[in-house]
Motif scaffolding. Structure first.
Motif, PDB file in Angstrom:
ATOM      1  N   ARG A  20      36.709  45.776  54.132  1.00  0.00           N
ATOM      2  CA  ARG A  20      37.572  45.732  52.939  1.00  0.00           C
ATOM      3  C   ARG A  20      36.756  45.598  51.651  1.00  0.00           C
ATOM      4  O   ARG A  20      37.304  45.312  50.598  1.00  0.00           O
ATOM      5  N   ARG A  34      41.737  43.425  43.417  1.00  0.00           N
ATOM      6  CA  ARG A  34      42.179  44.126  44.636  1.00  0.00           C
ATOM      7  C   ARG A  34      42.683  45.483  44.189  1.00  0.00           C
ATOM      8  O   ARG A  34      43.492  45.575  43.262  1.00  0.00           O
ATOM      9  N   ILE A  35      42.204  46.531  44.870  1.00  0.00           N
ATOM     10  CA  ILE A  35      42.627  47.888  44.532  1.00  0.00           C
ATOM     11  C   ILE A  35      43.084  48.608  45.787  1.00  0.00           C
ATOM     12  O   ILE A  35      42.635  48.310  46.892  1.00  0.00           O
ATOM     13  N   ARG A  36      44.002  49.551  45.595  1.00  0.00           N
ATOM     14  CA  ARG A  36      44.478  50.380  46.705  1.00  0.00           C
ATOM     15  C   ARG A  36      43.923  51.788  46.514  1.00  0.00           C
ATOM     16  O   ARG A  36      44.104  52.411  45.476  1.00  0.00           O
ATOM     17  N   SER A  38      43.937  55.669  47.856  1.00  0.00           N
ATOM     18  CA  SER A  38      44.770  56.615  48.597  1.00  0.00           C
ATOM     19  C   SER A  38      44.316  58.032  48.265  1.00  0.00           C
ATOM     20  O   SER A  38      43.482  58.244  47.396  1.00  0.00           O
ATOM     21  N   ASN A  48      42.272  54.859  53.489  1.00  0.00           N
ATOM     22  CA  ASN A  48      43.359  54.703  52.514  1.00  0.00           C
ATOM     23  C   ASN A  48      43.936  53.311  52.741  1.00  0.00           C
ATOM     24  O   ASN A  48      44.753  53.100  53.639  1.00  0.00           O
ATOM     25  N   ARG A  49      43.469  52.334  51.979  1.00  0.00           N
ATOM     26  CA  ARG A  49      43.918  50.957  52.168  1.00  0.00           C
ATOM     27  C   ARG A  49      43.540  50.121  50.945  1.00  0.00           C
ATOM     28  O   ARG A  49      43.005  50.626  49.976  1.00  0.00           O
ATOM     29  N   THR A  50      43.801  48.831  51.035  1.00  0.00           N
ATOM     30  CA  THR A  50      43.493  47.896  49.965  1.00  0.00           C
ATOM     31  C   THR A  50      42.107  47.300  50.175  1.00  0.00           C
ATOM     32  O   THR A  50      41.750  46.950  51.300  1.00  0.00           O
ATOM     33  N   TYR A  51      41.346  47.204  49.082  1.00  0.00           N
ATOM     34  CA  TYR A  51      39.990  46.673  49.110  1.00  0.00           C
ATOM     35  C   TYR A  51      39.840  45.566  48.094  1.00  0.00           C
ATOM     36  O   TYR A  51      40.586  45.498  47.114  1.00  0.00           O
ATOM     37  N   VAL A  88      45.885  46.473  42.334  1.00  0.00           N
ATOM     38  CA  VAL A  88      46.955  45.657  42.926  1.00  0.00           C
ATOM     39  C   VAL A  88      46.987  44.296  42.254  1.00  0.00           C
ATOM     40  O   VAL A  88      48.037  43.753  41.958  1.00  0.00           O
ATOM     41  N   ARG A  89      45.782  43.740  42.009  1.00  0.00           N
ATOM     42  CA  ARG A  89      45.678  42.414  41.381  1.00  0.00           C
ATOM     43  C   ARG A  89      44.323  42.256  40.786  1.00  0.00           C
ATOM     44  O   ARG A  89      43.328  42.672  41.218  1.00  0.00           O
TER      45      ARG A  89
END
Length: 89
Positions: A20, A34-36, A38, A48-51, A88-89
């Motif tokens: 991650r 936190r980034i997604r 895609s 393709n996921r959250t890191y 994401v945050r």
């Protein structure tokens, strides 16, 4: 644009890289964000996921990302790919 890396034992935040971990330019996306990711095709859709942005790199400037992939052969095969990114945050 995203690339992949497999080397290193400690990230810029002092943690061990894991599946991650992603490197980004801290002037664009701050460490700890936190980034997604895609938009990767079927061959690499598992990325393709959250890191968690926990690393930087000399060549990671501007809107470029570097995804940590433990397997170096797979990281080389990943190459350079266009991705979509959402914070994401």
């Amino acid at each position: 644009v995203a690339t992949a890396y497999c080397q290193g034992t400690v990230t810029a935040t002092g943690t061990r890289p894991n599946d991650r971990t992603i490197a980004a330019d801290p002037d664009v996306i701050p460490l700890g964000s936190r980034i997604r990711v895609s938009g990767l095709d079927d061959r690499f859709k598992r990325y393709n996921r959250t890191y968690l942005v926990s690393d930087t790199g000399a060549n990671i400037q501007g809107r470029r990302l570097d995804i940590y992939i433990r397997n170096c052969a797979e990281a080389r095969e990943f190459g350079r790919r266009s991705v979509r990114v959402a914070v994401v945050r």
